[in-house]
Scaffold this motif. Structure first.
Motif, PDB file in Angstrom:
ATOM      1  N   ARG A 138       0.829  -1.207   0.000  1.00 40.83           N
ATOM      2  CA  ARG A 138       0.000   0.000   0.000  1.00 40.83           C
ATOM      3  C   ARG A 138       0.865   1.258   0.000  1.00 40.83           C
ATOM      4  O   ARG A 138       0.620   2.197  -0.763  1.00 40.83           O
ATOM      5  N   GLY A 139       1.899   1.280   0.835  1.00 42.03           N
ATOM      6  CA  GLY A 139       2.774   2.445   0.868  1.00 42.03           C
ATOM      7  C   GLY A 139       3.474   2.679  -0.454  1.00 42.03           C
ATOM      8  O   GLY A 139       3.593   3.812  -0.927  1.00 42.03           O
ATOM      9  N   ALA A 140       3.928   1.586  -1.090  1.00 39.43           N
ATOM     10  CA  ALA A 140       4.644   1.708  -2.356  1.00 39.43           C
ATOM     11  C   ALA A 140       3.730   2.200  -3.468  1.00 39.43           C
ATOM     12  O   ALA A 140       4.114   3.041  -4.286  1.00 39.43           O
ATOM     13  N   VAL A 141       2.506   1.673  -3.517  1.00 37.18           N
ATOM     14  CA  VAL A 141       1.562   2.078  -4.560  1.00 37.18           C
ATOM     15  C   VAL A 141       1.193   3.546  -4.408  1.00 37.18           C
ATOM     16  O   VAL A 141       1.234   4.314  -5.385  1.00 37.18           O
ATOM     17  N   TRP A 142       0.848   3.953  -3.196  1.00 42.33           N
ATOM     18  CA  TRP A 142       0.458   5.350  -3.024  1.00 42.33           C
ATOM     19  C   TRP A 142       1.634   6.298  -3.220  1.00 42.33           C
ATOM     20  O   TRP A 142       1.472   7.403  -3.751  1.00 42.33           O
ATOM     21  N   SER A 143       2.847   5.891  -2.847  1.00 45.98           N
ATOM     22  CA  SER A 143       4.016   6.734  -3.124  1.00 45.98           C
ATOM     23  C   SER A 143       4.180   6.939  -4.615  1.00 45.98           C
ATOM     24  O   SER A 143       4.482   8.044  -5.083  1.00 45.98           O
ATOM     25  N   SER A 144       3.969   5.887  -5.393  1.00 48.69           N
ATOM     26  CA  SER A 144       4.054   5.998  -6.852  1.00 48.69           C
ATOM     27  C   SER A 144       3.022   6.981  -7.378  1.00 48.69           C
ATOM     28  O   SER A 144       3.324   7.854  -8.206  1.00 48.69           O
ATOM     29  N   ILE A 145       1.777   6.859  -6.899  1.00 47.10           N
ATOM     30  CA  ILE A 145       0.703   7.729  -7.367  1.00 47.10           C
ATOM     31  C   ILE A 145       0.957   9.173  -6.958  1.00 47.10           C
ATOM     32  O   ILE A 145       0.785  10.104  -7.757  1.00 47.10           O
ATOM     33  N   ILE A 146       1.380   9.377  -5.716  1.00 44.54           N
ATOM     34  CA  ILE A 146       1.651  10.728  -5.232  1.00 44.54           C
ATOM     35  C   ILE A 146       2.714  11.409  -6.081  1.00 44.54           C
ATOM     36  O   ILE A 146       2.656  12.625  -6.334  1.00 44.54           O
ATOM     37  N   ASN A 147       3.674  10.630  -6.549  1.00 41.83           N
ATOM     38  CA  ASN A 147       4.762  11.191  -7.354  1.00 41.83           C
ATOM     39  C   ASN A 147       4.479  11.145  -8.852  1.00 41.83           C
ATOM     40  O   ASN A 147       5.384  11.361  -9.654  1.00 41.83           O
ATOM     41  N   GLY A 148       3.218  10.899  -9.217  1.00 40.93           N
ATOM     42  CA  GLY A 148       2.812  11.099 -10.602  1.00 40.93           C
ATOM     43  C   GLY A 148       2.610   9.881 -11.452  1.00 40.93           C
ATOM     44  O   GLY A 148       2.390  10.010 -12.662  1.00 40.93           O
ATOM     45  N   ALA A 149       2.681   8.670 -10.884  1.00 41.01           N
ATOM     46  CA  ALA A 149       2.402   7.472 -11.687  1.00 41.01           C
ATOM     47  C   ALA A 149       0.965   7.505 -12.168  1.00 41.01           C
ATOM     48  O   ALA A 149       0.046   7.741 -11.386  1.00 41.01           O
ATOM     49  N   ARG A 150       0.765   7.237 -13.461  1.00 38.35           N
ATOM     50  CA  ARG A 150      -0.581   7.227 -14.042  1.00 38.35           C
ATOM     51  C   ARG A 150      -1.139   5.810 -14.158  1.00 38.35           C
ATOM     52  O   ARG A 150      -2.246   5.609 -14.639  1.00 38.35           O
TER      53      ARG A 150
END
Length: 312
Positions: A163-175
């Motif tokens: 969960r932390g890794a996925v949201w970190s990706s999204i927060i930093n702009g992963a589409r």
């Protein structure tokens, strides 16, 4: 998908390609580099009107120059991703791998510096920095779901870490997010751990995470609002604006508890709703405080209304 990690098994170069994938000899001559030839050849085989996607690895993110990495990222596909498995790859902590992004290659990373959800966002942010012109190519990110590497010394990711890794990706702009759902090591080998008992330990956490992301899709697909929120604390922040509400997406950037103050640029709101946590935090003087208990902590805030903010 054209191919996977040609930056690693073929390298950055324009030498002729034998047509072999990962199994030498790949390039002509054998020790030449032909990754650009590989990608150009495979890209030319994609029919018109069909989206071309490719994934890259440690060549793009760590080993190659920005110019060579940028050529891989920009020239051969419509959508690009990278796979750096910070929680389960012990080798990624070395100076010439993860240390390149975090310490300019000067030293190895400690376990607390390396095995950190925020590093998935760091990978995303770096790949996005290579895209020219800015935002021209959507960047996705890979997150592992189990024990992807064969060595027993490598780790097995947990549900909170996913969960932390996925949201970190999204927060930093992963589409987009892609899950690596294979166990090539550890006590439970599997080619699809979400369809057998090997995924029992993370399946419920992953289902809840996917449901939350799906429910918040209108927010995640809404515009970013740069400059609305900032913090000098150990968190990554991103702000979205959807249906007259601001949404602050935040994730811890250190493997220990921290109390964080978030400052808002405008508005007259008196509280922020913490999504899916059944609580609110008070806003006083356009600031609010919250606790991030560890490196996997993610808080998603909704601030209702725009009174006091001039929006474009």
């Amino acid at each position: 998908m054209t191919t996977d990690e040609a930056d690693m098994w073929a390298g950055a170069g324009d030498a002729p390609w034998t047509g072999r994938v990962a199994d030498p000899p790949v390039c002509i001559p054998e020790h030449a580099r032909c990754g650009f030839t590989v990608m150009s050849t495979l890209r030319s085989q994609v029919p018109p009107g069909v989206m071309a996607y490719a994934n890259y690895g440690k060549g793009v993110t760590f080993w190659e120059s920005a110019d060579d990495a940028g050529r891989f990222v920009n020239d051969f596909q419509h959508v690009v991703s990278a796979d750096n498995y910070w929680f389960t790859d012990r080798g990624i902590c070395r100076a010439h791998e993860g240390g390149m992004l975090k310490k300019n290659g000067e030293s190895d990373l400690s376990d607390t510096e390396c095995q950190l959800a925020a590093n998935y966002g760091l990978t995303t942010k770096y790949v996005r920095s290579l895209v020219q012109p800015r935002y021209a190519i959507p960047v996705w990110n890979f997150v592992e779901l189990g024990h992807p590497a064969a060595p027993e010394s490598d780790g097995t990711i947990t549900g909170p870490q996913i969960r932390g890794a996925v949201w970190s990706s999204i927060i930093n702009g992963a589409r987009g997010i892609i899950y690596f759902a294979h166990n090539f090591g550890g006590p439970c080998l599997s080619y699809n751990l979400l369809r057998d008992r090997c995924g029992d330990g993370v399946r419920d956490d992953l289902a809840a995470l996917n449901e939350q992301i799906g429910r918040l899709a209108p927010v995640l697909n809404a515009p970013f609002v740069d400059g609305f929120a900032r913090s000098e604390g150990p968190v990554d922040l991103a702000v979205k604006f959807s249906e007259d509400n601001f949404y602050i997406l935040s994730g811890s950037t250190q493997n220990q508890q921290s109390d964080v103050t978030v400052e808002l640029a405008c508005g007259k709101a008196t509280e922020a709703e913490v999504i899916d946590e059944n609580r609110t935090v008070p806003i006083t003087g356009n600031e609010f405080r919250d606790t991030f208990v560890d490196g996997n902590t993610v808080h998603l805030y909704r601030i209702r209304g725009t009174d006091g903010c001039a929006l474009p």
